[in-house]
Design a protein around this motif. Sequence first.
Motif, PDB file in Angstrom:
ATOM      1  N   PHE A  73       2.243  -6.428  -6.216  1.00 32.95           N
ATOM      2  CA  PHE A  73       3.328  -6.089  -5.432  1.00 32.95           C
ATOM      3  C   PHE A  73       4.145  -5.273  -6.317  1.00 32.95           C
ATOM      4  O   PHE A  73       4.757  -4.320  -5.397  1.00 32.95           O
ATOM      5  N   ALA A  74       4.358  -5.055  -7.496  1.00 34.98           N
ATOM      6  CA  ALA A  74       5.465  -4.294  -8.092  1.00 34.98           C
ATOM      7  C   ALA A  74       4.845  -2.904  -8.123  1.00 34.98           C
ATOM      8  O   ALA A  74       5.627  -1.893  -7.898  1.00 34.98           O
ATOM      9  N   PHE A  75       3.247  -2.755  -8.252  1.00 33.74           N
ATOM     10  CA  PHE A  75       2.726  -1.532  -8.283  1.00 33.74           C
ATOM     11  C   PHE A  75       3.030  -0.792  -7.019  1.00 33.74           C
ATOM     12  O   PHE A  75       3.150   0.253  -6.431  1.00 33.74           O
ATOM     13  N   ILE A  76       2.607  -1.905  -5.834  1.00 34.50           N
ATOM     14  CA  ILE A  76       2.878  -1.258  -4.451  1.00 34.50           C
ATOM     15  C   ILE A  76       4.069  -0.965  -4.100  1.00 34.50           C
ATOM     16  O   ILE A  76       4.498   0.123  -3.349  1.00 34.50           O
ATOM     17  N   LEU A  77       5.318  -1.646  -4.451  1.00 28.19           N
ATOM     18  CA  LEU A  77       6.705  -1.495  -4.308  1.00 28.19           C
ATOM     19  C   LEU A  77       6.979   0.057  -5.029  1.00 28.19           C
ATOM     20  O   LEU A  77       7.588   0.804  -4.324  1.00 28.19           O
ATOM     21  N   CYS A  78       6.439   0.272  -6.017  1.00 24.14           N
ATOM     22  CA  CYS A  78       6.766   1.606  -6.775  1.00 24.14           C
ATOM     23  C   CYS A  78       6.232   2.854  -6.147  1.00 24.14           C
ATOM     24  O   CYS A  78       6.719   3.770  -5.978  1.00 24.14           O
ATOM     25  N   GLY A  79       5.034   2.646  -5.496  1.00 18.12           N
ATOM     26  CA  GLY A  79       4.261   3.549  -4.627  1.00 18.12           C
ATOM     27  C   GLY A  79       5.356   3.957  -3.404  1.00 18.12           C
ATOM     28  O   GLY A  79       5.372   5.267  -3.083  1.00 18.12           O
ATOM     29  N   ILE A  80       5.923   2.795  -2.886  1.00 18.20           N
ATOM     30  CA  ILE A  80       6.632   2.851  -1.557  1.00 18.20           C
ATOM     31  C   ILE A  80       7.942   3.616  -1.950  1.00 18.20           C
ATOM     32  O   ILE A  80       8.204   4.647  -1.287  1.00 18.20           O
ATOM     33  N   VAL A  81       8.506   3.103  -3.117  1.00 18.47           N
ATOM     34  CA  VAL A  81       9.692   3.929  -3.367  1.00 18.47           C
ATOM     35  C   VAL A  81       9.440   5.340  -3.670  1.00 18.47           C
ATOM     36  O   VAL A  81      10.461   6.350  -3.650  1.00 18.47           O
ATOM     37  N   LEU A  82       8.460   5.506  -4.586  1.00 22.46           N
ATOM     38  CA  LEU A  82       8.160   7.304  -4.622  1.00 22.46           C
ATOM     39  C   LEU A  82       7.970   7.997  -3.511  1.00 22.46           C
ATOM     40  O   LEU A  82       8.499   8.879  -3.162  1.00 22.46           O
TER      41      LEU A  82
END
Length: 302
Positions: free
Chosen positions: A284-293
Amino acid sequence: MRASALTFFYLTTAALMWAGNAIVGKILVQSSSPVLLNTIRWGVTALLLLPFAWRVLMPRSPLWTHRKRFLLLSLFGVGSYNVLLYLALQSSTPINVTLIGASMPIWAIVIGAVVYHERAQIRQIAGALISMVGVAVVIVRGDFERLIEIEFVAGDLWMVLATILWGAYSWMLAHPKQSTERSWPWAEFLFAQVGFGFCWSLVFAQTEYLLGLNYFTWNWQTLGMIGYVIIGPSLIAYRCWGLGVNQAGATVATFFTNLIPVFTAILSTLLLQKPPELYHGVAFAFILCGIVLSLSVPRRLT
């Protein structure tokens, strides 16, 4: 662009509803052929929307001015995507389907560049790759040695096509061009897609019938699951996705589809009365980072 909390809510809700669809769909294809299942789903959905959206069928409705657009829009998003997903679940594994679906942001970037001449920013590409790492964490359950165990089958091609079509559908939503659909009542806009999509489904169902591939088993469990598919993944999810795409844009919105495997894994563990694992949080942390970017990239006005 700066996305509001409401944008996050819309796109995350759609991802959650479709995660449930993946679980329920895997069970449903055992009792209903994929095309027939899709036809029932959208036929009932259209009936539920009809009392609130019948005006869009009137002769002077703007729908008929843009009927070619809605024929194509409904083919990509309603008539084809879910049929292909159910077909993929028949012959492929959930791991393969999820892995292929994780490529959706990449396809969205490609479609945007080729068809709409919108160049992807470095942050969007980086965000897509980071999100795919998060999806991979879910798929391998935190053990990357599992990647060598993945085998691709013919059914995976259906999911590749489904992913590309959904990317095209999302771009069409983000670029209404001369259509005034964003000012329509939400039920009428959704009904316009569902109605045409149901017509496409009827054509595909007739083909399935002539090939002798259709089947359906009536029981209360099947009816209950179809009810969920109609209310959640159809009415709620498509409404939320449309609102989210209008606010965030097509490329950014597709990043949220990578939340689907995370939600699917969590829902599966909860249904089996097992607590979520640590790797769920990491993914979830990886995917959330991708979304934020991806959200940090300014959006061009359309």
